[in-house]
Design an enzyme around this catalytic site. Sequence first.
Site, PDB file in Angstrom:
ATOM      1  N   SER A 128       1.130  -9.479  50.997  1.00  0.00           N
ATOM      2  CA  SER A 128       2.455  -9.041  50.579  1.00  0.00           C
ATOM      3  C   SER A 128       2.344  -8.616  49.120  1.00  0.00           C
ATOM      4  O   SER A 128       1.993  -9.427  48.265  1.00  0.00           O
ATOM      5  CB  SER A 128       3.434 -10.208  50.737  1.00  0.00           C
ATOM      6  OG  SER A 128       4.705  -9.859  50.222  1.00  0.00           O
ATOM      7  N   LYS A 154       1.776  -5.293  53.280  1.00  0.00           N
ATOM      8  CA  LYS A 154       3.245  -5.270  53.217  1.00  0.00           C
ATOM      9  C   LYS A 154       3.630  -4.972  51.780  1.00  0.00           C
ATOM     10  O   LYS A 154       3.062  -5.565  50.859  1.00  0.00           O
ATOM     11  CB  LYS A 154       3.772  -6.625  53.673  1.00  0.00           C
ATOM     12  CG  LYS A 154       5.144  -7.036  53.189  1.00  0.00           C
ATOM     13  CD  LYS A 154       5.590  -8.285  53.942  1.00  0.00           C
ATOM     14  CE  LYS A 154       6.435  -9.201  53.080  1.00  0.00           C
ATOM     15  NZ  LYS A 154       6.817 -10.442  53.811  1.00  0.00           N
ATOM     16  N   ASP A 181       9.188  -4.922  53.269  1.00  0.00           N
ATOM     17  CA  ASP A 181      10.094  -6.080  53.292  1.00  0.00           C
ATOM     18  C   ASP A 181      11.160  -5.864  52.226  1.00  0.00           C
ATOM     19  O   ASP A 181      10.848  -5.753  51.038  1.00  0.00           O
ATOM     20  CB  ASP A 181       9.303  -7.369  53.000  1.00  0.00           C
ATOM     21  CG  ASP A 181      10.156  -8.637  53.109  1.00  0.00           C
ATOM     22  OD1 ASP A 181      11.373  -8.533  53.395  1.00  0.00           O
ATOM     23  OD2 ASP A 181       9.593  -9.736  52.907  1.00  0.00           O
ATOM     24  N   ASP A 231      13.395 -12.206  58.898  1.00  0.00           N
ATOM     25  CA  ASP A 231      12.833 -13.337  58.149  1.00  0.00           C
ATOM     26  C   ASP A 231      14.015 -14.260  57.820  1.00  0.00           C
ATOM     27  O   ASP A 231      14.330 -15.188  58.588  1.00  0.00           O
ATOM     28  CB  ASP A 231      12.116 -12.791  56.898  1.00  0.00           C
ATOM     29  CG  ASP A 231      11.635 -13.856  55.925  1.00  0.00           C
ATOM     30  OD1 ASP A 231      11.902 -15.050  56.136  1.00  0.00           O
ATOM     31  OD2 ASP A 231      10.988 -13.510  54.909  1.00  0.00           O
TER      32      ASP A 231
HETATM   33  O1  OSB Z   1      10.255 -12.523  52.028  1.00  0.00           O
HETATM   34  O2  OSB Z   1       8.366 -12.972  52.818  1.00  0.00           O
HETATM   35  C1  OSB Z   1       9.178 -13.055  51.900  1.00  0.00           C
HETATM   36  C2  OSB Z   1       7.575 -14.739  48.863  1.00  0.00           C
HETATM   37  C3  OSB Z   1       8.607 -15.564  48.445  1.00  0.00           C
HETATM   38  C4  OSB Z   1       9.798 -15.520  49.125  1.00  0.00           C
HETATM   39  C5  OSB Z   1       9.973 -14.675  50.216  1.00  0.00           C
HETATM   40  C6  OSB Z   1       8.929 -13.864  50.646  1.00  0.00           C
HETATM   41  C7  OSB Z   1       7.725 -13.881  49.931  1.00  0.00           C
HETATM   42  C8  OSB Z   1       6.598 -13.017  50.246  1.00  0.00           C
HETATM   43  C9  OSB Z   1       5.250 -13.483  49.767  1.00  0.00           C
HETATM   44  O3  OSB Z   1       6.681 -11.946  50.786  1.00  0.00           O
HETATM   45  C10 OSB Z   1       4.394 -13.954  50.878  1.00  0.00           C
HETATM   46  C11 OSB Z   1       3.175 -14.647  50.347  1.00  0.00           C
HETATM   47  O4  OSB Z   1       2.227 -13.952  49.995  1.00  0.00           O
HETATM   48  O5  OSB Z   1       3.163 -15.895  50.289  1.00  0.00           O
HETATM   49 MG    MG Z   2      10.317 -11.663  53.957  1.00  0.00          MG
END
Ligand code: OSB
Ligand code: MG
Length: 364
Positions: A128, A154, A181, A231
């Site tokens: 991400s 992502k 996202d 999510d």
């Molecule tokens: O929306 O998935 C999410 C991190 C903190 C809060 C919400 C999200 C995220 C990430 C990071 O997208 C995912 C990761 O690398 O841990």
């Molecule tokens: Mg998310």
Amino acid sequence: MRRLRLPLVRFFETSFGRVTDREFLLVTVHDNGATGIAECVADANPFYSAETTRTAWHVLAEFIAPLVLGRPFDHPREVFGALARIRGHHMAKAALEMAAWDLFAQEEGRPLGAVLGGTRQRIEAGVSIGIQDSLEELVERVQVERAAGYRRIKIKIRPGWDVAAVARVRDACDDVPLMVDANAAYTLRDADHLAALDRYDLMMIEQPLDYDDLRDHSALQRRLATPICLDESIDSLRAAEDALALEACRIINIKPGRLGGHGPSLAVHDLAARHDVPVWHGGMLESGVGRAHNIHLSTLANFTLPGDVAASRRYYAPDLIDPEIDVAPDGTIAVPAGPGIGVHLVTDRVAAATLEMLELPTRP
Ligand code: OSB
Ligand code: MG
């Protein structure tokens, strides 16, 4: 119970803000000389979810602990139900519930993934990538992570950092498995704008609309070719059932913290499998403790898409655990062997990161 703070290796920016460090809780449970541990993924602020490290601390100490301490359980799947009297507070509940699963797996001498019903030895890793200061830096980040082997990328989007960002990444990396996202940054009025993403062959768009919405996501899904993944909106088994009934999404992101632990996560996993809806494992910038839990849960059969479960060193250097969690050049992560979550805390690193600590003895 401990409250800790660790600096992030790089800042992480989403539609709800930029962070440079992570505050979280560790919960340790003891039984007959065995211990179990888990991480509470609530953050210092209530921007991703309503819970914070302080609300989780309060609810764990005052309400969750009295319901479980000294009480016999035959199996950790009983724990979430034993907390039913407490409304919400899934991240606080999950920390205790997941520690109980680790404890049980330790006592059984089996890896947590096997106890949960998983079969994989390795899981597929994705990354991400947060909002960057420029599109050039974004493309560079994507190329670095692709070169490291990650199986899907992502990128975070928000109004002003969306279609152009996707177009640039697609242009630079023609064939990368890509998704976005939004962390709830849009409304249904943006449907035409979001439909402009349909031409970039995205695997999915995650949580475009409000954190507790299903109805507008259902309306939006009917106007998009790109699958919606939920999510934030999937905070319980019932929310998942409602989302599938409303066709509000075609993919589900499972985060045990958001759902209340491994037990409710298994229930959502199985529900999705019955509906032929794929799931993948989300991330919450966990330390190695939460990361190890996530890897074990990801060994279940319907986790068919790469998750937001990446190498420790992308987040914390050093991490709290030894050895750290690593990604192989083929973009997979080995499931830690050994009983329970299979990773070990480095005591002095934990001590150095600890802001606050509380021991709750079993009442006679
Ligand atoms: O929306 O998935 C999410 C991190 C903190 C809060 C919400 C999200 C995220 C990430 C990071 O997208 C995912 C990761 O690398 O841990
Ligand atoms: Mg998310």
